[in-house]
Design a protein around this motif. Structure first.
Motif, PDB file in Angstrom:
ATOM      1  N   ASP A 154      94.828  -6.360 -12.434  1.00 48.37           N
ATOM      2  CA  ASP A 154      94.598  -6.049 -11.026  1.00 48.37           C
ATOM      3  C   ASP A 154      95.910  -5.450 -10.556  1.00 48.37           C
ATOM      4  OD1 ASP A 154      93.770  -5.885  -8.396  1.00 48.37           O
ATOM      5  OD2 ASP A 154      94.022  -8.025  -7.988  1.00 48.37           O
ATOM      6  N   HIS A 185      83.909 -14.577  -5.810  1.00 50.93           N
ATOM      7  CA  HIS A 185      85.151 -14.311  -6.537  1.00 50.93           C
ATOM      8  C   HIS A 185      86.264 -15.137  -5.905  1.00 50.93           C
ATOM      9  CE1 HIS A 185      88.311 -11.130  -7.921  1.00 50.93           C
ATOM     10  NE2 HIS A 185      88.491 -12.307  -8.477  1.00 50.93           N
ATOM     11  N   LEU A 200      84.040  -6.716 -11.286  1.00 50.42           N
ATOM     12  CA  LEU A 200      85.500  -6.566 -11.187  1.00 50.42           C
ATOM     13  C   LEU A 200      85.917  -5.111 -11.354  1.00 50.42           C
ATOM     14  CD1 LEU A 200      86.602  -9.755 -13.141  1.00 50.42           C
ATOM     15  CD2 LEU A 200      86.767  -9.374 -10.671  1.00 50.42           C
ATOM     16  N   TYR A 241      89.550  -3.428 -10.979  1.00 48.52           N
ATOM     17  CA  TYR A 241      90.184  -4.144 -12.084  1.00 48.52           C
ATOM     18  C   TYR A 241      89.966  -3.365 -13.382  1.00 48.52           C
ATOM     19  CZ  TYR A 241      90.538  -8.415  -9.238  1.00 48.52           C
ATOM     20  OH  TYR A 241      90.842  -9.338  -8.282  1.00 48.52           O
TER      21      TYR A 241
END
Length: 139
Positions: A62, A129, A37, A42
């Motif tokens: 995010d 994801h 991520l 992120y």
């Protein structure tokens, strides 16, 4: 009259060593998911957030969106997809805890709940994801 006692056994035959290995495998999966991520931009703000017996694996940003992430890790010989292991009860728990966490920060915007499913085998590691895996309803 004789008293009858029932003993409930675990539903699996795993030994303590097997359970420790499974926990360690899951922790490695959470670490891999966090790196995955972060590589996508992120910002991880919490890991293993706990409240009572409930836990959120990862909480991230995010952009300006708060994202709760459930990580499911399986070896290549797993029968089902990792994300299929998230049942209704677990979903409700994640939703409730996500909303509690957001309220504790004074955040009122929508919360997104993602799943990062990881399958690791001899050929490598595969990430799936799933953004907005299920709606985070307000409770």
């Amino acid at each position: 009259m004789a008293q009858v006692r029932f003993r409930f056994a675990r539903n699996d035959n795993r030994t303590a060593d097997n359970r420790r290995e499974a926990l360690a495998f899951g922790k490695r999966g959470e670490e891999m998911a966090a790196r995955y991520l972060e590589d996508k931009g992120y910002i991880i703000i919490e890991r293993n957030y706990r409240k009572g017996h409930l836990e959120i694996d990862l909480i991230a940003l995010d952009g300006d969106e708060l994202v709760v992430v459930e990580v499911k890790t399986r070896s290549g010989d797993a029968v089902a997809e990792p994300e299929e292991a998230i049942g209704h009860k677990k979903r409700l728990s994640l939703i409730r805890l996500a909303n509690q966490y957001a309220r504790s920060l004074g955040r009122t915007e929508n919360i997104r709940l993602d799943v990062v499913a990881i399958i690791s085998n001899d050929n490598g590691t595969e990430f799936n994801h799933i953004k907005n895996a299920f709606n985070v309803m307000r409770f």
